[in-house]
Write a protein that holds these residues in place. Structure first.
Motif, short mmCIF file in Angstrom:
data_model
loop_
_atom_site.label_atom_id
_atom_site.label_comp_id
_atom_site.label_asym_id
_atom_site.label_seq_id
_atom_site.Cartn_x
_atom_site.Cartn_y
_atom_site.Cartn_z
N TYR A 70 0.83 -1.20 0.00
CA TYR A 70 0.00 0.00 0.00
C TYR A 70 0.87 1.26 0.00
N LEU A 71 1.89 1.27 0.85
CA LEU A 71 2.74 2.45 0.98
C LEU A 71 3.63 2.67 -0.25
N SER A 72 3.91 1.60 -0.98
CA SER A 72 4.74 1.77 -2.17
C SER A 72 3.99 2.55 -3.24
N GLY A 73 2.69 2.28 -3.36
CA GLY A 73 1.86 3.01 -4.30
C GLY A 73 2.26 2.86 -5.76
N GLY A 74 3.08 1.89 -6.04
CA GLY A 74 3.55 1.71 -7.42
C GLY A 74 2.54 0.98 -8.29
N PRO A 75 2.92 0.76 -9.54
CA PRO A 75 2.05 0.00 -10.45
C PRO A 75 1.80 -1.40 -9.88
N GLY A 76 0.58 -1.84 -9.98
CA GLY A 76 0.22 -3.16 -9.48
C GLY A 76 -0.27 -3.18 -8.05
N THR A 77 -0.23 -2.03 -7.38
CA THR A 77 -0.64 -1.98 -5.97
C THR A 77 -2.09 -2.39 -5.80
N ALA A 122 1.37 -13.25 -3.47
CA ALA A 122 2.81 -13.11 -3.27
C ALA A 122 3.49 -12.63 -4.56
N LEU A 123 3.07 -13.17 -5.69
CA LEU A 123 3.63 -12.71 -6.97
C LEU A 123 3.30 -11.24 -7.22
N ALA A 124 2.07 -10.86 -6.94
CA ALA A 124 1.66 -9.46 -7.12
C ALA A 124 2.43 -8.56 -6.15
N PHE A 125 2.61 -9.02 -4.91
CA PHE A 125 3.41 -8.26 -3.95
C PHE A 125 4.83 -8.10 -4.47
N TYR A 126 5.39 -9.16 -5.04
CA TYR A 126 6.77 -9.16 -5.53
C TYR A 126 6.97 -8.08 -6.59
N ARG A 127 5.97 -7.89 -7.41
CA ARG A 127 6.07 -6.88 -8.48
C ARG A 127 6.04 -5.46 -7.92
N VAL A 128 5.49 -5.32 -6.71
CA VAL A 128 5.37 -3.99 -6.11
C VAL A 128 6.46 -3.75 -5.06
N ASP A 129 6.68 -4.75 -4.19
CA ASP A 129 7.64 -4.61 -3.08
C ASP A 129 8.15 -6.01 -2.71
N ARG A 130 9.37 -6.30 -3.07
CA ARG A 130 9.90 -7.66 -2.90
C ARG A 130 9.88 -8.16 -1.46
N PRO A 131 10.30 -7.37 -0.46
CA PRO A 131 10.21 -7.90 0.92
C PRO A 131 8.78 -8.28 1.33
N ALA A 132 7.80 -7.54 0.83
CA ALA A 132 6.40 -7.87 1.13
C ALA A 132 6.05 -9.27 0.63
N ALA A 133 6.62 -9.64 -0.49
CA ALA A 133 6.37 -10.98 -1.05
C ALA A 133 7.11 -12.04 -0.27
N TRP A 134 8.38 -11.80 0.04
CA TRP A 134 9.19 -12.82 0.72
C TRP A 134 8.62 -13.18 2.09
N ILE A 135 8.03 -12.22 2.78
CA ILE A 135 7.49 -12.55 4.11
C ILE A 135 6.18 -13.32 4.04
N GLN A 136 5.69 -13.60 2.83
CA GLN A 136 4.51 -14.45 2.67
C GLN A 136 4.89 -15.93 2.52
N ILE A 137 6.17 -16.22 2.39
CA ILE A 137 6.62 -17.61 2.22
C ILE A 137 6.18 -18.49 3.40
N PRO A 138 6.33 -18.05 4.66
CA PRO A 138 5.85 -18.91 5.76
C PRO A 138 4.35 -19.22 5.64
N TYR A 139 3.58 -18.26 5.18
CA TYR A 139 2.14 -18.45 4.99
C TYR A 139 1.88 -19.51 3.94
N LEU A 140 2.57 -19.41 2.81
CA LEU A 140 2.42 -20.43 1.75
C LEU A 140 2.78 -21.82 2.28
#
Length: 158
Positions: A70-77, A122-140
């Motif tokens: 959300y805070l990144s506000g970039g494309p794909g948010t 997680a893939l969509a997060f990765y396109r916007v903010d990589r750390p946001a995606a990586w911290i979803q790995i435990p959830y997966l």
């Protein structure tokens, strides 16, 4: 963006995720008690006390990830946050299917859809903010493990 508004975003998203988990737990508390007493469980089933701890951490990580996006506000948010909302809703419904209705087969297939949504998020997060995606790995990983438990419960309790 000010530090205060950034903090509000983190608190808001974490509270949203934790509130969904807490409401789900509250609505399924009787089903969970019945499940604990009457359902045959597979090997590798953790003690009951492990689940709220793990889920609390996972909802925290979900909220942090969503806030970062959300805070990144970039494309794909927008797409990433829609997927966050969709997987949160699927997560909520799974508990009702599994514990309250004890529809273990339906819950298993619902869980597969949930895992796919988490992966897409997680893939969509990765396109916007990589750390946001990586911290979803435990959830997966946890939902994959939950898939094993769900399927085994379904097979053991037909």
């Amino acid at each position: 963006m000010t530090r205060r508004s950034r903090l509000k975003a983190y608190v808001g998203f974490v509270l949203l995720a934790e509130a969904v988990g807490a409401l789900s737990g509250w609505l399924t508390r009787n089903g969970m008690e019945q499940y604990s007493r009457t359902v045959q469980k597979p090997p590798l089933t953790p003690p009951d006390a492990v689940f709220p701890i793990v889920w609390g951490i996972l909802f925290l990580l979900m909220g942090i990830g969503a806030a970062r996006v959300y805070l990144s506000g970039g494309p794909g948010t927008r797409r990433a946050l829609l997927l966050f909302t969709a997987q949160l809703a699927f997560n909520f419904v799974w508990s009702i299917l599994f514990f309250n209705l004890q529809a273990f087969g339906v819950a298993f297939f619902w869980l597969i859809l949930l895992w796919v949504l988490i992966f897409m998020m997680a893939l969509a997060f990765y396109r916007v903010d990589r750390p946001a995606a990586w911290i979803q790995i435990p959830y997966l990983l946890w939902v994959a493990f939950a898939g094993y438990l769900n399927c085994a419960v379904w097979m053991l309790n037909r």
